[in-house]
Design a protein around this motif. Structure first.
Motif, PDB file in Angstrom:
ATOM      1  N   ASN A 108      25.231  15.019  27.682  1.00  0.00           N
ATOM      2  CA  ASN A 108      25.902  14.234  29.703  1.00  0.00           C
ATOM      3  C   ASN A 108      24.786  13.433  29.697  1.00  0.00           C
ATOM      4  N   GLY A 109      24.698  12.328  28.642  1.00  0.00           N
ATOM      5  CA  GLY A 109      23.966  11.225  29.214  1.00  0.00           C
ATOM      6  C   GLY A 109      22.654  11.350  28.189  1.00  0.00           C
ATOM      7  N   ILE A 110      22.066  10.367  27.662  1.00  0.00           N
ATOM      8  CA  ILE A 110      21.008  10.437  27.457  1.00  0.00           C
ATOM      9  C   ILE A 110      19.935  10.973  27.526  1.00  0.00           C
ATOM     10  N   LYS A 111      19.044  11.911  26.757  1.00  0.00           N
ATOM     11  CA  LYS A 111      18.286  12.823  26.960  1.00  0.00           C
ATOM     12  C   LYS A 111      16.747  12.244  26.133  1.00  0.00           C
ATOM     13  N   ALA A 112      16.784  11.622  25.409  1.00  0.00           N
ATOM     14  CA  ALA A 112      16.144  11.639  24.103  1.00  0.00           C
ATOM     15  C   ALA A 112      16.009  10.451  23.218  1.00  0.00           C
ATOM     16  N   GLU A 113      15.447   9.981  22.277  1.00  0.00           N
ATOM     17  CA  GLU A 113      15.380   9.384  20.982  1.00  0.00           C
ATOM     18  C   GLU A 113      14.214   9.448  20.377  1.00  0.00           C
ATOM     19  N   CYS A 114      14.365   8.932  19.194  1.00  0.00           N
ATOM     20  CA  CYS A 114      13.830   9.267  17.945  1.00  0.00           C
ATOM     21  C   CYS A 114      14.130   7.775  16.915  1.00  0.00           C
ATOM     22  N   VAL A 115      12.962   7.585  16.331  1.00  0.00           N
ATOM     23  CA  VAL A 115      12.724   6.763  15.589  1.00  0.00           C
ATOM     24  C   VAL A 115      11.881   6.838  14.378  1.00  0.00           C
ATOM     25  N   VAL A 116      12.340   7.073  12.893  1.00  0.00           N
ATOM     26  CA  VAL A 116      11.729   7.460  11.751  1.00  0.00           C
ATOM     27  C   VAL A 116      11.306   6.449  11.151  1.00  0.00           C
ATOM     28  N   LEU A 117      10.096   6.367   9.684  1.00  0.00           N
ATOM     29  CA  LEU A 117      10.345   5.205   9.042  1.00  0.00           C
ATOM     30  C   LEU A 117       9.919   5.790   8.104  1.00  0.00           C
TER      31      LEU A 117
END
Length: 150
Positions: free
Chosen positions: A45-54
């Motif tokens: 129900n909408g953006i709650k979190a983000e993550c960037v991996v490398l």
């Protein structure tokens, strides 16, 4: 947490800059890894979190940035994101690594998610950021790395 949906963001990653800046408060530091990294967003129900991996090579995958929208802290979104990453990359990598400040806010979170302290880089925050960074009233100085086998 039902109805959560995690998907990869392939373009226009900067549209999530407000969320990225919660975890890394200097935009030029984010620019160092954002395009090279793989970004995911968690929607519920909408953006709650983000993550960037490398990909660091040698079987190591590093979480470069992970953040939850502040009003949803403590609801399991960050943990859900880490579990998603661990499951998705299992077999492809052997170690999931994260670097963070020595903060009473973040270290216990990662430890609860199965990470253990690995090593640290002295004065990382002093050497790489233009302004002092404080978390819970503590100035961040050293970068602490934690690792989890996946």
């Amino acid at each position: 947490m039902k109805d959560t949906n995690i998907k990869e963001v392939k373009e226009n990653k900067k549209q999530y800059l407000d969320l990225l800046l919660l975890a890394d408060e200097q935009e030029d530091m984010i620019d160092r890894y954002l395009e090279k990294g793989t970004m995911y967003i968690l929607e519920d129900n909408g953006i709650k979190a983000e993550c960037v991996v490398l990909d660091l090579g040698d079987g190591v995958l590093e979480i470069k940035n992970i953040a939850t929208v502040p009003q949803f802290y403590g609801q399991g979104y960050g943990k859900a994101m880490i579990e998603f990453i661990a499951k998705k990359y299992q077999g492809e990598y052997s170690i999931l690594q994260v670097g963070t400040g020595d903060s009473p806010l973040t270290i216990p979170f990662y430890e609860k998610c199965g990470f253990v302290r690995s090593h640290s880089i002295k004065n990382f925050f002093l050497d790489n950021y233009k302004h002092p960074i404080y978390e819970c009233g503590v100035q961040l100085v050293d970068m602490v790395y934690l690792q989890r086998m996946i």
